[in-house]
Every structure is written in structure tokens, then in C-alpha cells.
Design a protein around this motif. Structure first.
Motif, PDB file in Angstrom:
ATOM      1  N   LYS A  79     -10.697  -1.869   9.402  1.00  0.00           N
ATOM      2  CA  LYS A  79     -11.333  -2.027  10.712  1.00  0.00           C
ATOM      3  C   LYS A  79     -12.643  -2.792  10.584  1.00  0.00           C
ATOM      4  N   GLU A  80     -13.411  -2.476   9.548  1.00  0.00           N
ATOM      5  CA  GLU A  80     -14.693  -3.148   9.338  1.00  0.00           C
ATOM      6  C   GLU A  80     -14.518  -4.633   9.064  1.00  0.00           C
ATOM      7  N   LYS A  81     -13.424  -4.983   8.376  1.00  0.00           N
ATOM      8  CA  LYS A  81     -13.205  -6.362   7.959  1.00  0.00           C
ATOM      9  C   LYS A  81     -12.248  -7.117   8.886  1.00  0.00           C
ATOM     10  N   GLY A  82     -11.751  -6.454   9.933  1.00  0.00           N
ATOM     11  CA  GLY A  82     -10.842  -7.104  10.866  1.00  0.00           C
ATOM     12  C   GLY A  82      -9.480  -7.404  10.271  1.00  0.00           C
ATOM     13  N   ILE A  83      -9.023  -6.550   9.368  1.00  0.00           N
ATOM     14  CA  ILE A  83      -7.727  -6.724   8.700  1.00  0.00           C
ATOM     15  C   ILE A  83      -6.712  -5.769   9.312  1.00  0.00           C
ATOM     16  N   LYS A  84      -5.530  -6.270   9.597  1.00  0.00           N
ATOM     17  CA  LYS A  84      -4.467  -5.405  10.118  1.00  0.00           C
ATOM     18  C   LYS A  84      -3.809  -4.651   8.963  1.00  0.00           C
ATOM     19  N   LEU A  85      -3.339  -3.437   9.255  1.00  0.00           N
ATOM     20  CA  LEU A  85      -2.758  -2.577   8.229  1.00  0.00           C
ATOM     21  C   LEU A  85      -1.436  -2.003   8.734  1.00  0.00           C
ATOM     22  N   LEU A  86      -0.401  -2.070   7.881  1.00  0.00           N
ATOM     23  CA  LEU A  86       0.911  -1.540   8.242  1.00  0.00           C
ATOM     24  C   LEU A  86       1.562  -0.936   7.000  1.00  0.00           C
ATOM     25  N   LEU A  87       2.076   0.287   7.137  1.00  0.00           N
ATOM     26  CA  LEU A  87       2.784   0.933   6.039  1.00  0.00           C
ATOM     27  C   LEU A  87       4.187   1.310   6.492  1.00  0.00           C
ATOM     28  N   LEU A  88       5.185   0.933   5.689  1.00  0.00           N
ATOM     29  CA  LEU A  88       6.590   1.247   5.963  1.00  0.00           C
ATOM     30  C   LEU A  88       7.140   2.016   4.769  1.00  0.00           C
ATOM     31  N   ASP A  89       7.455   3.294   4.972  1.00  0.00           N
ATOM     32  CA  ASP A  89       7.828   4.131   3.829  1.00  0.00           C
ATOM     33  C   ASP A  89       8.870   5.169   4.232  1.00  0.00           C
ATOM     34  N   HIS A  90       9.419   5.858   3.224  1.00  0.00           N
ATOM     35  CA  HIS A  90      10.448   6.866   3.495  1.00  0.00           C
ATOM     36  C   HIS A  90      10.225   8.172   2.748  1.00  0.00           C
ATOM     37  N   HIS A  91       9.078   8.326   2.085  1.00  0.00           N
ATOM     38  CA  HIS A  91       8.806   9.545   1.334  1.00  0.00           C
ATOM     39  C   HIS A  91       8.266  10.638   2.259  1.00  0.00           C
ATOM     40  N   GLN A  92       8.950  11.763   2.262  1.00  0.00           N
ATOM     41  CA  GLN A  92       8.597  12.857   3.160  1.00  0.00           C
ATOM     42  C   GLN A  92       7.186  13.386   2.910  1.00  0.00           C
TER      43      GLN A  92
END
Length: 346
Positions: A79-92
Motif C-alpha cells: 500500500k505504501e509503495k502503490g504495488i498491487k498484491l494477489l495470492l492464489l493458493d489452495h493450502h487450508q
């Protein structure tokens, strides 16, 4: 927008990156196991984003679950650096994180590669052949024994698990694209009869084909040595190390130290010694007549051996996925021994 893609170091993790590479070309790839490696890679990604001067960047994380602390730190920094973040995972185990963070997408019913494919194929387009590849990965990753692709998936799994030829710490980019090559070739077997047997029989030759692009036919060990020595020679100033007015090179878990070390020193006469540090804390020393590495090994870690081939145990060494941190430990070790020698001579 440039994508900085961090993924796991197994079949599912590399398959996620293979899929992203299919859809997008402006991507940098990173690989990590769990724990501190994720943080180390996150820092490396931030440094690369700054170095690249990217105004729009997406950090994509796949097949890795984060802790709540990591989520909090990563979100705040992005957020501070204006970077988008996305995580795609399947571990419960990431369920608590998913409930708290909207960028944390989790589905334990599919492997991470299928999640990544389903996500980006909706944004871009579906591809029938790529979808079959994803089915193979999904069958073995979530262990669907009755799936028609399960046995083939097991061979895919072993193919990536045993692809140790190119060190991912020393040669991050080359390692990823080697994995892509293996997966691309393995895909050609999917619709063949007895595909799992045919692929299993072909693994050795598939690996050789990659390194034959650089050299005429030879043993896999010799082809690999040629490839690695060429890479080390091109990048040698990044790996340079000094000891007692001698110039050397430091590698990490390079494998085939005797062959690669000797070949590198013969082809690079401006270097006097070769050191490889392993995850088992061992140091392997090689020379070509310009320095007695048995004395070097003795002074640094109480080791020994022969004039041109020696070894020892660096008890205080801490394994890392970051080469700069690994090198810093060896540099500090040399400096500490030099300071001790100077104080003894006073």
C-alpha cells in the motif's frame, strides 16, 4: 503492468508460473519454500521493482500460504509503495488469512495451478491443451488416484522434483526457464498411450536435449558442467571472492564441484580458487596450482585435504535462498580470520 511472480518450488508451483508465462510476457519469476524464504524473496522483489522503475507492478504469489504476520507486513508495504498484491493458493492452513484479506484467494478443492489457470483463463482466454496440462498437475497434487491422469502426474512430479541440474539460488532465471522447458516437453506425452511409461523412459534424454543446445552430444554430467561453467564465467564478477590476495569464486550448492570447479578455473585463469558452500554447511575448496586450498580450508573452518581439493564444515553457516546473504557470511568469515591473524601478529 509488470508481474513479479513468487511461487513454490514443486510441480504445482512451477506449473503456476508456466501458466502465467503462457498468458503474459512481462513477468519476473521467483521461487520459494515456506518460512523465511518467502520474506527474503519479497524483499528481493521490492528491490527489483525499485530497480526496474516500475510505476505499476503486481506481486503475484501462488502455491504458498502466508502467516498473518506476513500478510500484514506485505499489505502495509504494498500500500505504501502503490504495488498491487494477489495470492492464489489452495493450502487450508491459510484459511484465517483468506478471511481477513481480500487479495488472499484460497480454494482447497483445486491445486494452485488450476486456480491460477481458472483465474487467468477467465480474464484472457481458455486453451484446451493448457487445460489438459492443468488436469495432470491437479490429479497428482491433490492425489486423485482414480483420475485418468494420475499416473502421468506422478511422473511429472518426479520430473520437477529431481530437476536439480540448474541451481535456483545461483541462476534464478535459468532455473525457472529450465523447468518450463521440461514441462513443455512433458506436455507432448499427455495424449499418448501409456504416457506415464513413455515419459518416464524419456526423462534423461529430455534433460540432455536442453543442454545440447549449447554443445555437441556428451554425457549429461559433461553437458551440465559446460553449461554451468559458461554461466559462471559470464556472471563471475557477481560471485567473486578474495582471500589473502587471491581471487576466487563462491558458489552455493552447485553440485559436481570437482568437475565444475576444475573446468571453471581452467577456463578462467584470472581466478585462483573455487569454493562451494552447501546447505549441509560444508565448504568444498578447489584450486589449480595457484593456492594451497588445504591450508585455506584449515585456517577458515579447521578443514583440510589436498593442495587442489579440500573441504571443511562451517558450523555457523545459515542456509538462505538469497545468494547475497550467503556470500556475506563467507566474506565475514574470511575477514574474521584475517583480523584474528593480524591481532596475533601484533
Amino acid at each position: 503492468m509488470k508481474i513479479y511472480h513468487l511461487s513454490h518450488t514443486d510441480l504445482d508451483g512451477y506449473a503456476c508460473q508456466y501458466i502465467v508465462n503462457f498468458y503474459f510476457k512481462n513477468v519476473k519469476f521467483y521461487n520459494s519454500n515456506y518460512g523465511k524464504e518467502i520474506n527474503e524473496n519479497f524483499i528481493s522483489i521490492l528491490n527489483d521493482i525499485e530497480k526496474d522503475g516500475e510505476n505499476e507492478a503486481l506481486i503475484l504469489i501462488s502455491d504458498l500460504n502466508l502467516t498473518l504476520t506476513q500478510c500484514e507486513e506485505f499489505e502495509k508495504t504494498c500500500k505504501e509503495k502503490g504495488i498491487k498484491l494477489l495470492l492464489l493458493d489452495h493450502h487450508q492452513s491459510g484459511f484465517e488469512c483468506m478471511q481477513k484479506y481480500e487479495w488472499y484467494l484460497l480454494d482447497s478443492s483445486r491445486c494452485a495451478a488450476k486456480i491460477v489457470y481458472d483465474f487467468f483463463s477467465k480474464i484472457c482466454f481458455k486453451d484446451e491443451n493448457l487445460e489438459r496440462f492443468v488436469r495432470v498437475v491437479n490429479a497428482v497434487d491433490i492425489w486423485l488416484k482414480d483420475d485418468e491422469y494420475f499416473e502421468l502426474g506422478k511422473v511429472f512430479l518426479g520430473l520437477i522434483a529431481n530437476a536439480k541440474e540448474i541451481n535456483r539460488v545461483m541462476f534464478q532465471r535459468e532455473n525457472v526457464f529450465y523447468m518450463f522447458f521440461l514441462l513443455e516437453r512433458a506436455r507432448k506425452f499427455i495424449e499418448k498411450e501409456d504416457a506415464h511409461i513413455l515419459l518416464d523412459n524419456a526423462v534423461h534424454f529430455i534433460k540432455k536435449d536442453y543442454f545440447l543446445m549449447k554443445k555437441p552430444d556428451d554425457t549429461l554430467a559433461n553437458l551440465l558442467s559446460y553449461f554451468i561453467v559458461e554461466k559462471l564465467s559470464l556472471m563471475k564478477e557477481e560471485f567473486v571472492l578474495y582471500y589473502d590476495n587471491h581471487k576466487g569464486i563462491l558458489t552455493s550448492n552447485i553440485g559436481n564441484t570437482s568437475i565444475i570447479g576444475n573446468d571453471f578455473l581452467v577456463q578462467n585463469p584470472d581466478f585462483d580458487f573455487f569454493i562451494d558452500v552447501s546447505s549441509r554447511k560444508t565448504l568444498s575448496f578447489r584450486a589449480n596450482g595457484k593456492i594451497d586450498v588445504s591450508l585455506m580450508a584449515k585456517k577458515l573452518v579447521g578443514g583440510g585435504g589436498h593442495k587442489n581439493a579440500s573441504g571443511g564444515l562451517f558450523v555457523g553457516f545459515k542456509e538462505s535462498a538469497n545468494y547475497k546473504f550467503i556470500k556475506a557470511q563467507i566474506v565475514d568469515l574470511i575477514k574474521a580470520k584475517e583480523l584474528k591473524k593480524e591481532s596475533e601478529n601484533v
